[in-house]
Design a protein around this motif. Structure first.
Motif, PDB file in Angstrom:
ATOM      1  N   UNK A  96       0.822  -1.218   0.000  1.00 11.26           N
ATOM      2  CA  UNK A  96       0.000   0.000   0.000  1.00 11.26           C
ATOM      3  C   UNK A  96       0.854   1.266   0.000  1.00 11.26           C
ATOM      4  N   UNK A  97       1.993   1.231   0.700  1.00 11.36           N
ATOM      5  CA  UNK A  97       2.779   2.481   0.803  1.00 11.36           C
ATOM      6  C   UNK A  97       3.346   2.902  -0.561  1.00 11.36           C
ATOM      7  N   UNK A  98       3.504   1.948  -1.477  1.00 13.10           N
ATOM      8  CA  UNK A  98       4.043   2.300  -2.808  1.00 13.10           C
ATOM      9  C   UNK A  98       2.969   2.339  -3.880  1.00 13.10           C
ATOM     10  N   UNK A  99       1.884   1.596  -3.692  1.00 12.19           N
ATOM     11  CA  UNK A  99       0.961   1.333  -4.802  1.00 12.19           C
ATOM     12  C   UNK A  99      -0.423   1.955  -4.595  1.00 12.19           C
ATOM     13  N   UNK A 100      -0.510   2.967  -3.760  1.00 10.80           N
ATOM     14  CA  UNK A 100      -1.753   3.708  -3.565  1.00 10.80           C
ATOM     15  C   UNK A 100      -1.449   5.192  -3.657  1.00 10.80           C
ATOM     16  N   UNK A 101      -2.460   5.987  -4.009  1.00 14.19           N
ATOM     17  CA  UNK A 101      -2.297   7.444  -4.021  1.00 14.19           C
ATOM     18  C   UNK A 101      -1.652   7.944  -5.296  1.00 14.19           C
TER      19      UNK A 101
ATOM     20  N   UNK B 195       5.481   9.074  -5.653  1.00 10.21           N
ATOM     21  CA  UNK B 195       6.325   7.867  -5.556  1.00 10.21           C
ATOM     22  C   UNK B 195       7.566   7.969  -6.448  1.00 10.21           C
ATOM     23  N   UNK B 196       8.655   7.401  -5.960  1.00  8.86           N
ATOM     24  CA  UNK B 196       9.854   7.305  -6.804  1.00  8.86           C
ATOM     25  C   UNK B 196       9.682   6.122  -7.767  1.00  8.86           C
ATOM     26  N   UNK B 197      10.512   6.109  -8.802  1.00 10.45           N
ATOM     27  CA  UNK B 197      10.461   4.977  -9.730  1.00 10.45           C
ATOM     28  C   UNK B 197      10.777   3.671  -9.002  1.00 10.45           C
TER      29      UNK B 197
ATOM     30  N   UNK C  52       8.392   0.274  -8.715  1.00  2.00           N
ATOM     31  CA  UNK C  52       8.811  -1.040  -9.237  1.00  2.00           C
ATOM     32  C   UNK C  52       8.355  -2.170  -8.317  1.00  2.00           C
ATOM     33  N   UNK C  53       7.843  -1.835  -7.137  1.00  4.45           N
ATOM     34  CA  UNK C  53       7.311  -2.870  -6.239  1.00  4.45           C
ATOM     35  C   UNK C  53       5.844  -3.171  -6.556  1.00  4.45           C
ATOM     36  N   UNK C  54       5.260  -2.410  -7.474  1.00  2.02           N
ATOM     37  CA  UNK C  54       3.839  -2.604  -7.817  1.00  2.02           C
ATOM     38  C   UNK C  54       3.727  -3.388  -9.125  1.00  2.02           C
ATOM     39  N   UNK C  55       2.558  -4.038  -9.317  1.00  4.58           N
ATOM     40  CA  UNK C  55       2.299  -4.627 -10.632  1.00  4.58           C
ATOM     41  C   UNK C  55       0.964  -4.103 -11.145  1.00  4.58           C
TER      42      UNK C  55
ATOM     43  N   UNK D 217       4.830  -5.020 -15.182  1.00 11.16           N
ATOM     44  CA  UNK D 217       5.440  -3.861 -14.514  1.00 11.16           C
ATOM     45  C   UNK D 217       4.925  -2.530 -15.070  1.00 11.16           C
ATOM     46  N   UNK D 218       5.205  -1.466 -14.325  1.00  8.19           N
ATOM     47  CA  UNK D 218       4.902  -0.120 -14.822  1.00  8.19           C
ATOM     48  C   UNK D 218       5.966   0.241 -15.859  1.00  8.19           C
TER      49      UNK D 218
END
Ligand code: G3P
Ligand code: CA
Length: 266
Positions: free
Chosen positions: A65-70, A75-77, A81-84, A105-106
């Motif tokens: 959630x801390x990387x893949x929400x909002x 967010x940094x690149x 990269x922790x999100x799919x 990946x993004x």
């Protein structure tokens, strides 16, 4: 930049069949015969151009959630990269689900150009550029690196689009030879769009109106000013029939297979 046949632009890739703005969606769009692959641009907190439609991650990103929400811009690149960006599609569209979509990946714009340059055309949108200072410079920098700014191909290898006239004016200054398309808001009536054409023809090569706002008077007035017309987003055969009958020069579609078959069978 008019071409004989209407151009098929794969809207976010073949996004009816695969998760939008992923390599899976663009690969499929090419297999289906799309003329252009669309990319919507966002900028990360550390200034990287990435390809994503929404300014927030919530609809299509999955992961911590801390990387893949909002907002993407927070967010940094590395964090992104922790999100799919594929598993949401399998849940939302079980009829087209594919295990390969999990874990997509993004993509950075750089990744897209590296993967497809030389075998595809690109239709790139600066999204909310007023909230991402430097987006145009970064875009033109990347296109220059890939030798894509002095583009004399017909149809052009790259088309740049935006709802923001200010963004297109910056692009015109940075890349005088670029092909530019002014997108028009979905609520702009055809007569109101017509009133903007003289101004648009000063800096752009075409317009991208919402499909239901296109009538013959708008198409004719655009053509009289040397502007091509590329409506979005055309997914139904009756709309294809009407718009291509009106003489539009291309269409954005989530179904490049249907549009290709339609255009080629005329
Ligand atoms: O760029 C044409 C069309 O894609 C505009 O709408 O919201 O899908 O980017 P959107
Ligand atoms: Ca777009």
């Amino acid at each position: 930049m008019a071409s004989d046949e209407p151009l098929v632009v794969a809207h976010r890739g073949a996004s009816a069949y695969a998760p939008e703005h992923t390599f899976a969606a663009w690969d499929l769009a090419l297999e289906m015969g799309a003329d252009y692959l669309e990319q919507d641009l966002q900028m990360t907190a550390d200034g990287e151009l990435v390809v994503l439609h929404d300014s927030t991650l919530d609809r299509t990103a999955r992961g911590p959630a801390e990387a893949c929400r909002g907002p993407v811009a927070d967010q940094s690149l590395d964090a992104l990269r922790r999100c799919e960006f594929g598993s949401w599609f399998n849940v939302a569209h079980p009829e087209h689900a594919n295990p390969n979509y999990d874990g997509q990946p993004l993509p950075r714009l750089r990744d897209v150009l590296e993967r497809y340059a030389g075998r595809a055309r690109f239709y790139i949108e600066t999204k909310r550029p007023d909230e991402a200072p430097g987006m145009e410079d970064a875009l033109v920098g990347l296109l220059t690196e890939f030798n894509l700014t002095a583009d004399s191909a017909a149809p052009p290898t790259v088309i740049l689009q935006s709802f923001s006239a200010a963004s297109l004016l910056k692009l015109r200054e940075l890349a005088p030879d670029a092909t530019l398309v002014q997108l028009l808001p979905g609520n702009l009536a055809a007569w109101a769009a017509r009133n903007r054409l003289d101004e648009i023809a000063e800096y752009a090569d075409g317009i991208g109106p919402q499909k239901d706002r296109v009538d013959r008077a708008l198409v004719d007035a655009a053509h009289e000013r040397g502007l091509v017309v590329h409506p979005y987003t055309v997914n139904q055969t009756p709309d294809l029939t009407r718009l291509i009958g009106l003489g539009v020069n291309g269409i954005f579609t989530d179904h490049p297979d249907v549009a290709r078959k339609f255009v080629s069978s005329r």
